[in-house]
Design a protein around this motif. Structure first.
Motif, short mmCIF file in Angstrom:
data_model
loop_
_atom_site.label_atom_id
_atom_site.label_comp_id
_atom_site.label_asym_id
_atom_site.label_seq_id
_atom_site.Cartn_x
_atom_site.Cartn_y
_atom_site.Cartn_z
N HIS A 165 0.92 -1.21 -0.04
CA HIS A 165 0.07 -0.01 -0.02
C HIS A 165 0.90 1.30 -0.05
O HIS A 165 2.07 1.14 0.19
CB HIS A 165 -1.03 -0.01 1.24
CG HIS A 165 -0.39 -0.09 2.41
ND1 HIS A 165 -0.28 1.44 3.26
CD2 HIS A 165 0.37 -0.66 3.40
CE1 HIS A 165 0.60 1.12 4.27
NE2 HIS A 165 0.60 -0.22 4.43
N THR A 166 0.07 2.38 -0.26
CA THR A 166 0.89 3.60 -0.30
C THR A 166 1.27 4.16 1.16
O THR A 166 0.48 3.65 2.04
CB THR A 166 -0.03 4.76 -1.07
OG1 THR A 166 -1.09 4.73 -0.38
CG2 THR A 166 -0.41 4.44 -2.59
N SER A 167 2.18 4.95 1.18
CA SER A 167 2.34 5.58 2.37
C SER A 167 2.62 4.55 3.68
O SER A 167 2.31 4.84 4.74
CB SER A 167 1.33 6.51 3.11
OG SER A 167 0.94 7.47 2.07
N LYS A 207 7.57 10.23 -1.72
CA LYS A 207 6.33 9.92 -1.85
C LYS A 207 6.46 8.75 -3.12
O LYS A 207 5.72 7.45 -2.39
CB LYS A 207 5.34 10.83 -2.01
CG LYS A 207 3.91 10.24 -2.33
CD LYS A 207 2.74 11.50 -2.47
CE LYS A 207 1.61 10.76 -2.26
NZ LYS A 207 0.38 12.01 -2.77
N ASN A 208 6.85 8.93 -4.05
CA ASN A 208 6.66 7.85 -5.12
C ASN A 208 7.85 6.92 -5.03
O ASN A 208 7.89 5.98 -5.30
CB ASN A 208 7.13 8.78 -6.41
CG ASN A 208 6.01 9.59 -6.89
OD1 ASN A 208 4.65 9.13 -6.74
ND2 ASN A 208 6.20 10.81 -7.44
N VAL A 211 6.04 4.05 -3.17
CA VAL A 211 5.16 3.50 -3.83
C VAL A 211 6.16 2.60 -4.43
O VAL A 211 5.61 1.27 -4.69
CB VAL A 211 4.27 4.31 -4.53
CG1 VAL A 211 3.52 3.60 -5.66
CG2 VAL A 211 3.49 5.40 -3.81
N TYR A 247 -2.61 -0.89 -2.59
CA TYR A 247 -3.89 -0.37 -2.20
C TYR A 247 -3.23 1.21 -1.72
O TYR A 247 -2.53 1.57 -1.00
CB TYR A 247 -4.30 -0.97 -0.93
CG TYR A 247 -5.43 -0.40 -0.09
CD1 TYR A 247 -6.78 -0.13 -0.71
CD2 TYR A 247 -5.47 0.25 1.16
CE1 TYR A 247 -7.72 0.33 -0.08
CE2 TYR A 247 -6.52 0.91 1.93
CZ TYR A 247 -7.75 1.19 1.29
OH TYR A 247 -8.76 1.85 1.84
N ASP A 248 -4.31 2.23 -2.36
CA ASP A 248 -3.93 3.73 -2.10
C ASP A 248 -4.78 4.09 -0.87
O ASP A 248 -5.96 3.94 -0.92
CB ASP A 248 -4.54 4.45 -3.34
CG ASP A 248 -3.97 5.82 -3.12
OD1 ASP A 248 -3.96 6.21 -2.17
OD2 ASP A 248 -3.70 6.45 -4.45
N THR A 251 -7.32 6.95 -1.37
CA THR A 251 -8.46 7.17 -2.13
C THR A 251 -9.26 5.82 -1.82
O THR A 251 -10.41 5.81 -2.47
CB THR A 251 -8.12 6.98 -3.70
OG1 THR A 251 -7.19 5.77 -4.00
CG2 THR A 251 -7.33 8.37 -3.91
N ARG A 255 -5.16 -1.52 -7.23
CA ARG A 255 -4.74 -1.59 -8.59
C ARG A 255 -3.95 -2.65 -8.63
O ARG A 255 -2.83 -3.12 -7.69
CB ARG A 255 -4.06 -0.49 -8.95
CG ARG A 255 -2.86 0.05 -8.46
CD ARG A 255 -2.18 1.32 -8.94
NE ARG A 255 -1.05 1.85 -8.26
CZ ARG A 255 0.34 1.48 -8.39
NH1 ARG A 255 0.37 0.39 -9.18
NH2 ARG A 255 1.25 1.92 -7.72
#
Length: 277
Positions: A165-167, A207-208, A211, A247-248, A251, A255
């Motif tokens: 997941h992000t973050s 941040k990227n 990810v 998983y973002d 939002t 994906r």
């Protein structure tokens, strides 16, 4: 009877009462109020004075500094479970009491923002779960190995999903250089991925980069799962699928993460090296 009208000073009473005027000024104002009321019917004067007093009380309450009590989420959750959640699945639990038949093995992060069943819109009994810090697959990790072996060999799941997941705090920690104690040992696979993809990661903002490393971690986990004999056998005999997701958390969207199609030589090498009987 003619309508009653308050003098100008009476209309200003709430303002005067709230201001820092002298005691003498307030006394004169109240004295004038009483004289005004004396010239009118008592049953008309007193209700209006009471109304103004109520307005002042309401103003005071409006600015109350009382701190609201913090909700005990465990206690409220227990009450919700008993009164709403369990009764809503009454028929479902009647069958679940006799066993489980999940279709999906979900390997995800322990992060509180990533509740797999909720994310997928599924029900109790649909997902078998293993979660750890940063959804890392260690070759020698007894916990994840037991979960995978039981889910594939005994429960016969048809899908294995690794979801990052992000973050992600674990991924972010692996991108840093702080000593973290026992967590450093756990994050070693991520640090190795960082070293292998250093030039790519250093071109990205923080941040990227998180990810990107989360995606690489998912693909690395998929490769390691496909090295387990029980998984290889299920893929051959009954079409078990292994997938990767991101998983973002900002939002709520999922994906897929695709490492590309394997060549026949890669598949043959993996089966030759890792499949046992």
């Amino acid at each position: 009877m003619a309508s009653f009208q308050l003098p100008v000073k009476t209309l200003l009473r709430p303002v005067l009462a709230e201001s820092n005027v002298s005691a003498f000024a307030v006394s004169r104002h109240v004295h004038h109020q009483r004289r005004s009321c004396h010239h009118h019917h008592s049953h008309s004067c007193h209700p209006l004075i009471k109304q103004n007093n109520n307005k002042r009380k309401n103003q005071t309450n409006h600015f109350s500094t009382t701190t609201p009590q913090t909700t005990d989420k465990l206690q409220s959750g227990l009450e919700f479970n008993k009164s709403h959640w369990a009764p809503s699945y009454a028929e479902k639990f009647a069958s679940l009491g006799n066993g489980q038949q999940p279709q999906i093995l979900w390997i995800g992060c322990s992060d509180s923002r990533c509740p797999e069943t909720t994310i997928l819109g599924l029900q109790p009994g649909d997902v078998f779960v293993h979660r750890n810090i940063a959804n890392i697959i260690h070759e020698g990790d007894l916990s994840s190995s037991c979960v995978i072996d039981f889910a594939v060999g005994a429960l016969k799941v048809s899908q294995i999903v690794i979801c990052g997941h992000t973050s992600c705090g674990g991924v972010n920690a692996a991108l840093g250089d702080s000593k973290l104690g026992v967590l450093d040992t756990w994050l070693l696979p991520l640090r190795k991925l960082r070293a292998q993809n250093l030039s790519t990661l250093e071109k990205l903002d923080s941040k990227n980069a998180i990810v990107k490393l989360a995606e690489l971690n998912v693909l690395d986990g998929i490769a390691k799962i496909k090295e387990k004999s029980v998984v290889l056998e299920a893929m051959e005999q009954r079409g078990l699928k292994v997938s990767g997701l991101i998983y973002d958390v900002a939002t709520g969207l999922l994906r897929t993460v695709d490492g590309g199609e394997e060549s026949q030589d890669e598949i043959k090498a993996r089966l030759t090296a890792f499949k046992t009987s």
